[in-house]
Design a protein around this motif. Sequence first.
Motif, PDB file in Angstrom:
ATOM      1  N   LEU A  64       6.799   4.327  -9.194  1.00  0.00           N
ATOM      2  CA  LEU A  64       5.825   4.061  -8.137  1.00  0.00           C
ATOM      3  C   LEU A  64       5.596   2.572  -7.918  1.00  0.00           C
ATOM      4  N   ASN A  65       6.077   1.746  -8.824  1.00  0.00           N
ATOM      5  CA  ASN A  65       5.937   0.295  -8.695  1.00  0.00           C
ATOM      6  C   ASN A  65       7.163  -0.260  -7.996  1.00  0.00           C
ATOM      7  N   ILE A  66       7.138  -0.198  -6.688  1.00  0.00           N
ATOM      8  CA  ILE A  66       8.258  -0.642  -5.872  1.00  0.00           C
ATOM      9  C   ILE A  66       7.758  -1.683  -4.878  1.00  0.00           C
ATOM     10  N   SER A  67       8.640  -2.595  -4.497  1.00  0.00           N
ATOM     11  CA  SER A  67       8.230  -3.711  -3.648  1.00  0.00           C
ATOM     12  C   SER A  67       8.605  -3.515  -2.184  1.00  0.00           C
ATOM     13  N   ILE A  68       9.372  -2.484  -1.883  1.00  0.00           N
ATOM     14  CA  ILE A  68       9.665  -2.074  -0.507  1.00  0.00           C
ATOM     15  C   ILE A  68       9.382  -0.582  -0.436  1.00  0.00           C
ATOM     16  N   PHE A  69       8.570  -0.152   0.536  1.00  0.00           N
ATOM     17  CA  PHE A  69       8.125   1.237   0.485  1.00  0.00           C
ATOM     18  C   PHE A  69       7.569   1.705   1.828  1.00  0.00           C
ATOM     19  N   THR A  70       7.402   3.020   1.899  1.00  0.00           N
ATOM     20  CA  THR A  70       6.679   3.680   2.994  1.00  0.00           C
ATOM     21  C   THR A  70       5.685   4.652   2.374  1.00  0.00           C
ATOM     22  N   LEU A  71       4.437   4.569   2.795  1.00  0.00           N
ATOM     23  CA  LEU A  71       3.399   5.517   2.397  1.00  0.00           C
ATOM     24  C   LEU A  71       3.199   6.498   3.542  1.00  0.00           C
ATOM     25  N   GLU A  72       3.146   7.783   3.219  1.00  0.00           N
ATOM     26  CA  GLU A  72       3.021   8.810   4.262  1.00  0.00           C
ATOM     27  C   GLU A  72       2.032   9.878   3.825  1.00  0.00           C
ATOM     28  N   GLY A  73       1.220  10.341   4.753  1.00  0.00           N
ATOM     29  CA  GLY A  73       0.300  11.433   4.444  1.00  0.00           C
ATOM     30  C   GLY A  73      -0.373  11.949   5.706  1.00  0.00           C
TER      31      GLY A  73
ATOM     32  N   TRP B 246      -6.081  17.004  12.457  1.00  0.00           N
ATOM     33  CA  TRP B 246      -5.034  16.512  11.572  1.00  0.00           C
ATOM     34  C   TRP B 246      -4.322  15.314  12.203  1.00  0.00           C
ATOM     35  N   TYR B 247      -4.085  14.288  11.383  1.00  0.00           N
ATOM     36  CA  TYR B 247      -3.318  13.117  11.806  1.00  0.00           C
ATOM     37  C   TYR B 247      -2.209  12.846  10.800  1.00  0.00           C
ATOM     38  N   HIS B 248      -1.060  12.449  11.336  1.00  0.00           N
ATOM     39  CA  HIS B 248       0.060  12.009  10.500  1.00  0.00           C
ATOM     40  C   HIS B 248      -0.012  10.495  10.408  1.00  0.00           C
ATOM     41  N   THR B 249      -0.098   9.953   9.187  1.00  0.00           N
ATOM     42  CA  THR B 249      -0.274   8.521   8.996  1.00  0.00           C
ATOM     43  C   THR B 249       0.869   7.962   8.165  1.00  0.00           C
ATOM     44  N   VAL B 250       1.326   6.773   8.546  1.00  0.00           N
ATOM     45  CA  VAL B 250       2.435   6.126   7.845  1.00  0.00           C
ATOM     46  C   VAL B 250       2.172   4.624   7.780  1.00  0.00           C
ATOM     47  N   ALA B 251       2.437   4.038   6.619  1.00  0.00           N
ATOM     48  CA  ALA B 251       2.379   2.588   6.445  1.00  0.00           C
ATOM     49  C   ALA B 251       3.702   2.132   5.826  1.00  0.00           C
ATOM     50  N   THR B 252       4.309   1.089   6.378  1.00  0.00           N
ATOM     51  CA  THR B 252       5.586   0.591   5.873  1.00  0.00           C
ATOM     52  C   THR B 252       5.469  -0.868   5.466  1.00  0.00           C
ATOM     53  N   PHE B 253       6.256  -1.234   4.441  1.00  0.00           N
ATOM     54  CA  PHE B 253       6.310  -2.619   3.968  1.00  0.00           C
ATOM     55  C   PHE B 253       7.735  -2.911   3.517  1.00  0.00           C
ATOM     56  N   ASN B 254       8.337  -3.949   4.111  1.00  0.00           N
ATOM     57  CA  ASN B 254       9.722  -4.283   3.769  1.00  0.00           C
ATOM     58  C   ASN B 254       9.846  -5.606   3.014  1.00  0.00           C
ATOM     59  N   GLY B 255       8.706  -6.092   2.486  1.00  0.00           N
ATOM     60  CA  GLY B 255       8.685  -7.364   1.787  1.00  0.00           C
ATOM     61  C   GLY B 255       8.277  -8.521   2.669  1.00  0.00           C
ATOM     62  N   THR B 256       8.438  -8.332   3.981  1.00  0.00           N
ATOM     63  CA  THR B 256       8.106  -9.385   4.949  1.00  0.00           C
ATOM     64  C   THR B 256       7.107  -8.903   5.990  1.00  0.00           C
TER      65      THR B 256
ATOM     66  N   ASP C  41      -2.651  16.370   3.094  1.00  0.00           N
ATOM     67  CA  ASP C  41      -1.467  17.224   3.061  1.00  0.00           C
ATOM     68  C   ASP C  41      -0.231  16.339   3.147  1.00  0.00           C
ATOM     69  N   GLU C  42       0.900  16.851   2.635  1.00  0.00           N
ATOM     70  CA  GLU C  42       2.214  16.220   2.797  1.00  0.00           C
ATOM     71  C   GLU C  42       2.189  14.739   2.415  1.00  0.00           C
ATOM     72  N   LEU C  43       1.834  14.441   1.177  1.00  0.00           N
ATOM     73  CA  LEU C  43       1.813  13.064   0.702  1.00  0.00           C
ATOM     74  C   LEU C  43       3.192  12.672   0.174  1.00  0.00           C
ATOM     75  N   ARG C  44       3.691  11.534   0.628  1.00  0.00           N
ATOM     76  CA  ARG C  44       5.005  11.068   0.188  1.00  0.00           C
ATOM     77  C   ARG C  44       5.003   9.551   0.058  1.00  0.00           C
ATOM     78  N   ILE C  45       5.760   9.058  -0.913  1.00  0.00           N
ATOM     79  CA  ILE C  45       6.064   7.635  -1.007  1.00  0.00           C
ATOM     80  C   ILE C  45       7.574   7.500  -1.042  1.00  0.00           C
ATOM     81  N   TRP C  46       8.108   6.717  -0.098  1.00  0.00           N
ATOM     82  CA  TRP C  46       9.538   6.484   0.028  1.00  0.00           C
ATOM     83  C   TRP C  46       9.873   5.108  -0.537  1.00  0.00           C
ATOM     84  N   ASN C  47      11.072   4.951  -1.086  1.00  0.00           N
ATOM     85  CA  ASN C  47      11.468   3.673  -1.673  1.00  0.00           C
ATOM     86  C   ASN C  47      12.173   2.776  -0.661  1.00  0.00           C
ATOM     87  N   THR C  48      11.839   2.959   0.612  1.00  0.00           N
ATOM     88  CA  THR C  48      12.417   2.171   1.684  1.00  0.00           C
ATOM     89  C   THR C  48      11.385   2.046   2.801  1.00  0.00           C
TER      90      THR C  48
END
Length: 298
Positions: free
Chosen positions: A76-85, A148-158, A202-209
């Motif tokens: 879970l300690n990643i520096s590039i990621f997407t949070l989804e829920g 219900w809302y689909h929410t996403v946050a992305t971080f690519n280091g920059t 609902d539908e919680l995910r963390i992506w490594n990209t």
Amino acid sequence: TKNIYNWFRNQTSMLVLNIPFEGGTTNANARDYSPFQNNVSGTSAIYNSTGGHDGNGSMMFNGTSADFSVDRANSLNISIFTLEGRIYVRSTARNGTILSNYMGAGGSPTGAGYGLVYENGILNFTVGNGTAAGQSITSTTSLSLNTWYHTVATFNGTNMSLYINGAHEASRIFSGTYQLSTGLLFVGTNSITTYNLNGSLDELRIWNTSLPTAQILALYSNRTDVIVAQETVVGDIWNASITPNDGTGDGTERFSTNVTIANTAPTHGTPILNSTLRTNTTRENLTVYNVSTADGDE
């Protein structure tokens, strides 16, 4: 029956956390379907087997004492990621956490990790840069109650970006150096229990990209079985695992065969349409021709 997917690129899982809250979940435990199988436990939350965004399972939080947490894990300690829920808010009286391991003032280290929260009617996405406040962006859309809302946050280091229901809400350039968190990952609350959600998740995910917009739109459309072309690169080897769930428990996990990306899609310019007499009617000849087509693989 609902199928729960994990995607693998070059034998590495793209998901480091995958909590769909489906059948087999209890008030105190939820399964992480990612290959890391992180330990997920809760207090005072209530599992609703038909209360999810798709009529399947979700987890309800009471706004005071209910929470879930995920044990500390290197995955879970990643520096590039997407949070989804997906979030369903019942009251604006309390702010609430979707996914957060953020450590602010008083944390050790201070200003570390990431957090996606519901705050004062909108979304807030914070990334740690060593300062107590970190770097944040907020949504322009306010979240209505009982929706219900689909929410996403992305971080690519920059860059940091925020999406609601597949639509881009906000972005900013990240300044400073990203700091990894040493804390637990919290769901429904935060590390100091000031963000106790009154609602459901609902539908919680963390992506490594950092996912592209097209993939985020596919996920909003509930197409967890699709990887869009923008996410692929020539030479990639893809496969997926699929676990069926009938609302009461899981079936056997199966793995797909591998698919190798052989080439990139050709580019195509805008076609030109000409009419002989320039009246654009069906009584004259129409000619269409292409200006440019290129295939980088040839």
